[in-house]
Design a protein around this motif. Sequence first.
Motif, mmCIF file in Angstrom:
data_model
loop_
_atom_site.group_PDB
_atom_site.id
_atom_site.type_symbol
_atom_site.label_atom_id
_atom_site.label_comp_id
_atom_site.label_asym_id
_atom_site.label_seq_id
_atom_site.Cartn_x
_atom_site.Cartn_y
_atom_site.Cartn_z
ATOM 1 N N ALA C 28 0.809 -1.225 0.000
ATOM 2 C CA ALA C 28 0.000 0.000 0.000
ATOM 3 C C ALA C 28 0.838 1.269 0.000
ATOM 4 O O ALA C 28 0.491 2.266 -0.640
ATOM 5 C CB ALA C 28 -0.958 -0.011 1.189
ATOM 6 N N THR C 29 1.984 1.240 0.705
ATOM 7 C CA THR C 29 2.818 2.452 0.712
ATOM 8 C C THR C 29 3.439 2.674 -0.672
ATOM 9 O O THR C 29 3.673 3.807 -1.075
ATOM 10 C CB THR C 29 3.922 2.386 1.788
ATOM 11 N N ILE C 30 3.674 1.573 -1.385
ATOM 12 C CA ILE C 30 4.187 1.715 -2.759
ATOM 13 C C ILE C 30 3.122 2.416 -3.610
ATOM 14 O O ILE C 30 3.425 3.323 -4.395
ATOM 15 C CB ILE C 30 4.537 0.331 -3.365
ATOM 16 N N ILE C 31 1.874 1.999 -3.413
ATOM 17 C CA ILE C 31 0.769 2.614 -4.157
ATOM 18 C C ILE C 31 0.682 4.113 -3.836
ATOM 19 O O ILE C 31 0.585 4.954 -4.739
ATOM 20 C CB ILE C 31 -0.565 1.907 -3.813
ATOM 21 N N ILE C 32 0.742 4.443 -2.553
ATOM 22 C CA ILE C 32 0.672 5.856 -2.151
ATOM 23 C C ILE C 32 1.784 6.657 -2.846
ATOM 24 O O ILE C 32 1.545 7.735 -3.386
ATOM 25 C CB ILE C 32 0.798 6.000 -0.615
ATOM 26 N N ARG C 33 2.983 6.101 -2.836
ATOM 27 C CA ARG C 33 4.112 6.824 -3.450
ATOM 28 C C ARG C 33 3.908 7.018 -4.944
ATOM 29 O O ARG C 33 4.172 8.080 -5.492
ATOM 30 C CB ARG C 33 5.433 6.090 -3.172
ATOM 31 N N GLN C 34 3.411 5.976 -5.600
ATOM 32 C CA GLN C 34 3.188 6.088 -7.049
ATOM 33 C C GLN C 34 2.089 7.111 -7.349
ATOM 34 O O GLN C 34 2.211 7.916 -8.264
ATOM 35 C CB GLN C 34 2.834 4.711 -7.633
ATOM 36 N N VAL C 35 1.043 7.084 -6.547
ATOM 37 C CA VAL C 35 -0.082 8.014 -6.759
ATOM 38 C C VAL C 35 0.367 9.463 -6.539
ATOM 39 O O VAL C 35 0.118 10.345 -7.370
ATOM 40 C CB VAL C 35 -1.266 7.672 -5.821
ATOM 41 N N LEU C 36 1.057 9.700 -5.424
ATOM 42 C CA LEU C 36 1.474 11.082 -5.118
ATOM 43 C C LEU C 36 2.491 11.616 -6.118
ATOM 44 O O LEU C 36 2.541 12.817 -6.371
ATOM 45 C CB LEU C 36 2.030 11.168 -3.691
ATOM 46 N N SER C 37 3.288 10.711 -6.678
ATOM 47 C CA SER C 37 4.271 11.156 -7.680
ATOM 48 C C SER C 37 3.578 11.795 -8.870
ATOM 49 O O SER C 37 4.119 12.687 -9.509
ATOM 50 C CB SER C 37 5.090 9.968 -8.198
ATOM 51 N N VAL C 38 2.398 11.308 -9.186
ATOM 52 C CA VAL C 38 1.649 11.877 -10.305
ATOM 53 C C VAL C 38 0.833 13.085 -9.855
ATOM 54 O O VAL C 38 0.775 14.105 -10.539
ATOM 55 C CB VAL C 38 0.678 10.822 -10.907
ATOM 56 N N ALA C 39 0.212 12.953 -8.680
ATOM 57 C CA ALA C 39 -0.720 14.000 -8.221
ATOM 58 C C ALA C 39 0.018 15.309 -7.913
ATOM 59 O O ALA C 39 -0.506 16.398 -8.166
ATOM 60 C CB ALA C 39 -1.486 13.515 -6.998
ATOM 61 N N GLY C 40 1.195 15.198 -7.340
ATOM 62 C CA GLY C 40 1.957 16.407 -7.024
ATOM 63 C C GLY C 40 1.501 17.076 -5.739
ATOM 64 O O GLY C 40 0.562 16.616 -5.077
ATOM 65 N N LYS C 41 2.150 18.185 -5.413
ATOM 66 C CA LYS C 41 1.956 18.765 -4.084
ATOM 67 C C LYS C 41 0.635 19.506 -3.889
ATOM 68 O O LYS C 41 0.191 19.690 -2.772
ATOM 69 C CB LYS C 41 3.141 19.641 -3.682
ATOM 70 N N SER C 191 -2.557 -2.059 -10.652
ATOM 71 C CA SER C 191 -1.671 -2.840 -9.783
ATOM 72 C C SER C 191 -0.335 -2.107 -9.689
ATOM 73 O O SER C 191 0.176 -1.632 -10.706
ATOM 74 C CB SER C 191 -1.458 -4.231 -10.385
ATOM 75 N N PRO C 192 0.233 -2.018 -8.481
ATOM 76 C CA PRO C 192 1.512 -1.304 -8.357
ATOM 77 C C PRO C 192 2.639 -1.998 -9.114
ATOM 78 O O PRO C 192 3.666 -1.388 -9.386
ATOM 79 C CB PRO C 192 1.770 -1.303 -6.845
ATOM 80 N N GLY C 193 2.446 -3.265 -9.469
ATOM 81 C CA GLY C 193 3.443 -3.976 -10.270
ATOM 82 C C GLY C 193 3.543 -3.390 -11.665
ATOM 83 O O GLY C 193 4.580 -3.476 -12.317
ATOM 84 N N TYR C 194 2.468 -2.808 -12.129
ATOM 85 C CA TYR C 194 2.449 -2.123 -13.428
ATOM 86 C C TYR C 194 2.339 -0.623 -13.161
ATOM 87 O O TYR C 194 1.287 -0.023 -13.331
ATOM 88 C CB TYR C 194 1.285 -2.630 -14.277
ATOM 89 N N TYR C 195 3.458 -0.086 -12.704
ATOM 90 C CA TYR C 195 3.424 1.310 -12.242
ATOM 91 C C TYR C 195 3.062 2.291 -13.362
ATOM 92 O O TYR C 195 2.397 3.288 -13.126
ATOM 93 C CB TYR C 195 4.755 1.692 -11.569
ATOM 94 N N GLN C 196 3.537 1.986 -14.573
ATOM 95 C CA GLN C 196 3.223 2.876 -15.706
ATOM 96 C C GLN C 196 1.714 3.001 -15.865
ATOM 97 O O GLN C 196 1.163 4.085 -15.974
ATOM 98 C CB GLN C 196 3.781 2.274 -17.008
ATOM 99 N N ASP C 197 1.099 1.836 -15.897
ATOM 100 C CA ASP C 197 -0.354 1.751 -16.066
ATOM 101 C C ASP C 197 -1.075 2.458 -14.915
ATOM 102 O O ASP C 197 -1.977 3.264 -15.141
ATOM 103 C CB ASP C 197 -0.735 0.266 -16.125
ATOM 104 N N LEU C 198 -0.622 2.179 -13.696
ATOM 105 C CA LEU C 198 -1.268 2.774 -12.525
ATOM 106 C C LEU C 198 -1.150 4.298 -12.563
ATOM 107 O O LEU C 198 -2.128 5.026 -12.364
ATOM 108 C CB LEU C 198 -0.634 2.223 -11.236
ATOM 109 N N MET C 199 0.045 4.769 -12.833
ATOM 110 C CA MET C 199 0.274 6.213 -12.784
ATOM 111 C C MET C 199 -0.442 6.941 -13.920
ATOM 112 O O MET C 199 -0.934 8.061 -13.737
ATOM 113 C CB MET C 199 1.778 6.509 -12.748
ATOM 114 N N GLN C 200 -0.518 6.291 -15.070
ATOM 115 C CA GLN C 200 -1.286 6.895 -16.175
ATOM 116 C C GLN C 200 -2.761 7.006 -15.812
ATOM 117 O O GLN C 200 -3.420 7.990 -16.126
ATOM 118 C CB GLN C 200 -1.128 6.057 -17.445
ATOM 119 N N LYS C 201 -3.246 5.989 -15.124
ATOM 120 C CA LYS C 201 -4.655 6.002 -14.722
ATOM 121 C C LYS C 201 -4.931 7.108 -13.705
ATOM 122 O O LYS C 201 -5.947 7.797 -13.772
ATOM 123 C CB LYS C 201 -5.058 4.629 -14.165
#
Lengths: 389, 92, 310
Positions: C28-41, C191-201
């Motif tokens: 879950a923390t990996i997911i949070i990091r991937q999400v915030l990387s896209v969302a920004g501050k 899925s956080p395993g497919y970070y590209q896909d997750l972050m694009q979404k």
Amino acid sequence: MKVVAKTANEAMAEAMRQINPDVVAAYPITPATEIVQIFSSFVHDGLVDTEFIAVESEHSAMSACIGAAAAGARVMTSTSSQGLALMDEVLYIAAALRLPIVICEINRALSAPINIHCDHSDTMNVRDSGWIQIYAEDSQEAYDSVIQAMKIAEEAFLPAMVTADGFILSHAMQRIDMLEDEEVQAFIGEHKSPYNLLDIDNPITIGPLDLQDYFFEHKRQEADAMMKAPKVIKKVADEFGQKFGRKYGLVEEYRLDDADYAIVVMGSTAGTAKDTVDLMREKGHKVGLLRIRVFRPFPAEEILNALKNVKVVGVMDRADGVNAFGGPVFMEVRAALYESEKKPDVYSFVYGLGGRDVKPVDIERVFQMIMEADKGKKIDRLNYIGVRE
Amino acid sequence: MKETWKELPIGAIIKEPGTSKRFETGDWRTERPVLDPEKCIHCMFCWIYCPDSSIKVEDGKMEGFLYEYCKGCGICAEMCPTKAITMVREEV
Amino acid sequence: MGVIDIKKIARTEQLFAPGHRACAGCGATIIIRQVLSVAGKDTVVGFATGCMEVVSTIFPYTAWEVPFLHVAFENVAAAISGVETAYRALKKKGKIKKKINFIAFGGDGGTYDIGLQALSGAMERGHDMLYICYDNGAYMNTGIQRSSATPFGAHTTTSPAGKKIPGKMQWRKDLTEIIASHGVPYVAQASPGYYQDLMQKVDKALSIEGPAFIDVLSPCPLGWYYPTKDTIKVAKLAVETKYWPLYEVENGVHRVTVKPRKFKPVEDWLKMQGRFRHLFKEENKWMIEHIQKEVDRRWEKLLKLEEAGL
């Protein structure tokens, strides 16, 4: 100022319009539905700037209010009975987060059995949630108190609920002196928030896990806010009185100066009870009445002072604690009087549950019973008035 | 000495962001990741998959680990395409 | 955003600080990091009570570098709808100018189960917010109890692999489709395993006006019983075995976003996790077949929807 004929529901909705909050999140429930309906029409007719959230439950209503208040908005809602009970969990959170939300609450009995009429079991259920509670005697007071509550909440940083008796006040037309919109705006002033979630450049964390090392300090801080609230409530009421001529306190004393026997009531029953006191005074009985207007914070000092010379007190509770001891107001009044020198006898009278009418004759009976008790007749500590025995 | 109730911010909020950095979790670790800079291609897979924000990146380059926080889960070593990271047992 | 360039993103400010108390290998923390990387501050985060809220905000420590709100377990969607509404009200009055993202996070307990009503309400009302479910398929915060997201057959502490009843006997509720049925503009599974896909979404969800929902598979070493190093492998294998198809529903139209060239048997995914260990006993092997049939059926259905342009 203008004189209008309004029910408490209409009057409270008007107070909300004049306050013009940033956000209202509400869910309809009898007998408070009208407040939500009327306010929705204000929104749809462009009479307010408010963003209205038609949530899917009262739990979400209060949750959205918390989110909105944390985001720095001025926030109000309205509910009753089961709706307030459904909010219970989040009411505590609103108070502990110190968010100045105001609820226009209409008193209605809690299920079961299901019932839509007045008693105070709904607000008594949340009496220790950290909310300021103001019980109105009539629609005028409901209106005035909502306006005061907004200012009180934002000065004390505690949420506040103003309650009016279901149907008895919520649906009964009364004469109301309404303030001008500008007078209300000037009185409540600019909105004040304890903090601001939307301050993106200064990010804060709200609602963290608080363990053994800090939780108690935070609760102590909340307790301190409630201890300081009476001063704020009185200050706001005084300012209101000076500006608009209607004076309010934490409690209201009625013919208590030389009274030997007193009853304690809250809400609309006070009107009937005052008439009964007058009637009995005419017959030569030294009786009086104490109305508790602000139940939270609990005005122990004012109660002690008002009842210190009384011989017997009958506390009338429009809610049953179902604890085989006494009603909730009784318990607290009795506890407050423990500090009095004369220690008057105090009896509990539960009445009016589920909207059962309370008539002058019922109140007279309470006085008769406590007068007889004073003459040595043994009466029960806990009594039920107006029920078929 | 911790603050008294009078000194704490209102409503139990935390006024400052990212204060968890003051709490080190590195001592949870039983194995530590070790980087072979020769093999590293700075693909940032370790960075994107690290649950503990413990990959040190400077100027777009993988520069090692924040051992104060790294819990030694081993994801970085497992996902590294060039096997530049190996897990070694922590000595007590 | 197109292709996600993590080399570029890795240079930007980290918005989820280290020092949080999540278990080693937490998905879950990996997911949070991937999400915030896209969302920004310029993002406000709301969290339902659960693992991530607990581990990231233990007073006076917070891992959040963005504004964060936690109210209770079942109401994060409602709370964030209040925040978003306040934002609109204050923006209208000129008190706020910035464009802000609103993201609500909940585990599967706070999303599929106790928070479903609040989520449904917020989606229906059309708030401009993104709800992300980190779906680890059980109530992990209280110690691995079954949820309606728990896969068929899995052992949890309230659906134990017993002598008579071998684990959970119900299928996972298809929450992604339930939310899609609300007719919101954007719904996806990631899925956080497919970070590209997750972050694009996430990027797409945030750029679309109105409510969006992403259900993200969140491997949990503690509750799924696998070694901490395997979190991303488990997250990938769930996709490669059809257990967790990666797709999106944009304005009502289904599109599979990752189509593995070759699928592996679901057994490979089950085998990695101790919560399915009992399925490999002779008397329980029918369950593996049963799961394979069901994941095949769900995948075929998804393809049909996609083909039909639905």
